[in-house]
Scaffold this motif. Structure first.
Motif, PDB file in Angstrom:
ATOM      1  N   GLY A 291       0.860  -0.909  -0.046  1.00 30.60           N
ATOM      2  CA  GLY A 291       0.144  -0.076   0.094  1.00 30.60           C
ATOM      3  C   GLY A 291       0.459   1.382  -0.159  1.00 30.60           C
ATOM      4  N   LYS A 292       0.581   2.665  -0.619  1.00 31.36           N
ATOM      5  CA  LYS A 292       0.829   3.267  -0.007  1.00 31.36           C
ATOM      6  C   LYS A 292       0.049   4.512   0.442  1.00 31.36           C
ATOM      7  N   LEU A 293       1.140   4.950   1.374  1.00 31.60           N
ATOM      8  CA  LEU A 293       0.205   5.801   2.250  1.00 31.60           C
ATOM      9  C   LEU A 293       0.314   7.362   1.302  1.00 31.60           C
ATOM     10  N   VAL A 294      -0.845   7.811   1.424  1.00 31.60           N
ATOM     11  CA  VAL A 294      -1.234   9.137   0.828  1.00 31.60           C
ATOM     12  C   VAL A 294      -0.718  10.055   1.713  1.00 31.60           C
ATOM     13  N   LYS A 295      -1.888  10.386   2.863  1.00 32.87           N
ATOM     14  CA  LYS A 295      -1.701  11.449   3.618  1.00 32.87           C
ATOM     15  C   LYS A 295      -1.908  10.642   4.759  1.00 32.87           C
TER      16      LYS A 295
ATOM     17  N   PHE B  38       5.811   5.597  11.282  1.00 35.24           N
ATOM     18  CA  PHE B  38       7.537   5.021  10.747  1.00 35.24           C
ATOM     19  C   PHE B  38       7.339   5.195   9.183  1.00 35.24           C
ATOM     20  N   ILE B  39       6.621   5.664   8.798  1.00 33.78           N
ATOM     21  CA  ILE B  39       6.803   5.863   7.155  1.00 33.78           C
ATOM     22  C   ILE B  39       6.285   7.232   6.961  1.00 33.78           C
ATOM     23  N   GLU B  40       6.849   8.324   6.072  1.00 32.29           N
ATOM     24  CA  GLU B  40       6.291   9.293   5.128  1.00 32.29           C
ATOM     25  C   GLU B  40       4.977   9.090   4.516  1.00 32.29           C
ATOM     26  N   GLU B  41       4.226  10.387   3.844  1.00 34.85           N
ATOM     27  CA  GLU B  41       3.285  10.344   2.575  1.00 34.85           C
ATOM     28  C   GLU B  41       4.307   9.748   1.542  1.00 34.85           C
ATOM     29  N   GLY B  42       3.203   9.276   0.770  1.00 34.01           N
ATOM     30  CA  GLY B  42       4.047   8.691  -0.440  1.00 34.01           C
ATOM     31  C   GLY B  42       4.922   7.317  -1.093  1.00 34.01           C
ATOM     32  N   GLU B  43       5.070   7.436   0.553  1.00 40.82           N
ATOM     33  CA  GLU B  43       6.288   5.680   0.719  1.00 40.82           C
ATOM     34  C   GLU B  43       4.747   4.870   0.972  1.00 40.82           C
ATOM     35  N   THR B  44       5.568   3.507  -0.214  1.00 41.84           N
ATOM     36  CA  THR B  44       5.107   1.958  -0.266  1.00 41.84           C
ATOM     37  C   THR B  44       5.778   1.039   0.891  1.00 41.84           C
TER      38      THR B  44
END
Length: 452
Positions: A17-21, A60-66
């Motif tokens: 999954g890609k974190l959008v926001k 743990f992850i930033e926006e836009g990361e998969t």
């Protein structure tokens, strides 16, 4: 009790999954039912809600990361709870190293800058070096938030054109080291170019003109460049896999819609909810799927063929993120009117990009109708793991040879429509496909059969 938030698996074919926001940042409180983040699936963006109250302790992850599904992306707990052990386990799952000092789990080492992912991104977008910033954080435990970065930029803003800023970012140029030649010291594109040793760089496929335009090396002017990613890439990958894995076979029929259009007009005069031609086509397809269950099936993992008694009919709709297929669950016993009433809210949500995952997954067969756009004929690619899809084209007046009861023939103008069936030839033979598409044609040309 601390909760580890995982990257959710929201579909049969979803492996990452890609974190959008992020709707919440580290240190912010969150209540049960509030949106915490949005994730991109193969068809749309889905907002995920918190399952309990607490404080966002770690992202743990930033926006836009998969990230692969089921891996940790955040920790939510109370402010007082010690999350050392949970954080250590999550970092291990992600294959990341823990900070050297254990005290850094609850309180950052004084030498390390505490900064939220969104603030870090804002700094990077504006070519600000984090280590050199003298900013007092106003976030949780003194951390630097996005608004701290924006306030810093507002008070120490480097005057630079958007084009120059974009070029500096792509080339890794520090704007603080450039003397602007524009009005009031504004940094121009030419200033950034002057700081780059272009002679030592290989020629790029895309070069820029002196007039701020973009051109390819052979002279074609570029309107815009977009990354091939997100929903468009996911759709492309899935359809490519379908096209080159499943041998597609095509069957086309011409349908005379004269009786159907007359029947629809009569039906709509006696009911408040108006039905469309698509509603009748959907009913004809559902009826054929009940009669030919071989088309209402899936090939699972290339190992087993599953035929369904339930017909979840999917109807392709254009959405803000591309084509999406909401499906009407358990449509096998629905009337034309019931299908119409069930599809209307799904179409509305699809066009607004608000479909829930359950509303566009689990389909057993798809109808793709481009008739409203005037398309006279087209070929559709199967939506895996289904084994067939029906392409429906525009209705157009054409000359048709009509045979009368006495054997005589005349040429008459009739409203004709092309339908084309695509099947996975691994599961569906030519004869069965021909029978299926002909059954749909017969139902549409004798619409009274769809109303009984």
């Amino acid at each position: 009790m601390a909760e580890v938030i995982l990257m959710p698996k929201l579909g049969f074919n979803m492996n990452e999954g890609k974190l959008v926001k992020w709707y919440k940042q580290e240190g912010e409180t969150i209540e049960k039912g509030e949106k915490i983040f949005s994730v991109e699936t193969d068809k749309t963006n889905i907002d995920i809600e918190a399952t309990g109250d607490g404080i966002v302790r770690k992202l743990f992850i930033e926006e836009g990361e998969t990230l692969p599904v089921t891996l940790p992306i955040a920790i939510v707990s109370t402010a007082e709870e010690n999350i050392n052990e949970i954080l250590s386990g999550a970092m291990a799952q992600l294959g990341r190293e823990m900070p050297e000092a254990s005290s850094a789990l609850e309180k950052e080492d004084s030498r390390r800058i505490k900064i939220t992912p969104r603030a870090r991104r804002a700094a990077a977008e504006n070519n600000l070096g984090i280590e050199g910033l003298n900013i007092t954080g106003t976030g949780f435990d003194g951390g630097i938030c996005e608004k701290d970065i924006l306030e810093y930029l507002a008070s120490n803003k480097v005057k630079v054109t958007p084009t120059a800023r974009a070029m500096a970012k792509s080339k890794g140029v520090n704007l603080d080291e450039i003397q602007g030649s524009g009005i009031n010291g504004r940094i121009m594109k030419a200033d950034v170019e002057a700081s780059i040793n272009l002679e030592n760089e290989p020629r790029e496929a895309v070069v820029r003109s002196a007039s701020e335009g973009k051109f390819t090396s052979d002279g074609k002017e570029i309107l815009e460049e977009l990354p091939y990613e997100g929903v468009r890439k996911i759709i492309g990958d899935r359809l490519s896999q379908s096209k080159f894995t499943a041998p597609h076979l095509y069957f086309t029929q011409k349908v005379n819609l004269e009786k159907l259009l007359e029947t629809r007009k009569e039906v709509n005069t006696v009911q408040e909810h108006k039905t469309s031609v698509t509603d009748f086509i959907t009913k004809a397809v559902v009826k054929a799927l009940v009669k030919f269950p071989e088309l209402n099936s899936s090939l699972i993992d290339g190992k087993s063929i599953v035929r369904y008694k339930t017909v979840n009919i999917g109807i392709a709709v254009a959405s803000p993120t591309g084509l999406i297929v909401p499906n009407i669950k358990s449509s096998e016993n629905m009337s034309v009117l019931a299908l119409s009433k069930a599809s209307a809210p799904l179409f509305k949500k699809a066009r607004e990009g608000k479909l829930a995952v359950s509303e566009y997954t689990g389909g057993t067969f798809t109808v793709s109708n481009l008739g409203m756009f005037g398309i006279e004929n087209f070929t559709a690619i199967i939506n895996p793991p289904e084994v067939g899809i029906l392409a429906v084209s525009a209705t157009k007046d054409e000359a048709l040879v009509v045979t009368h009861a006495d054997g005589s023939k005349t040429v008459e103008i009739k409203p004709m429509m092309n339908i084309q069936l695509t099947v996975d030839h691994r599961l569906i033979d030519g004869l069965l496909a021909a029978q299926f598409v002909t059954d749909i044609k017969n139902s549409l040309e004798n619409p009274i059969s769809l109303l009984v």
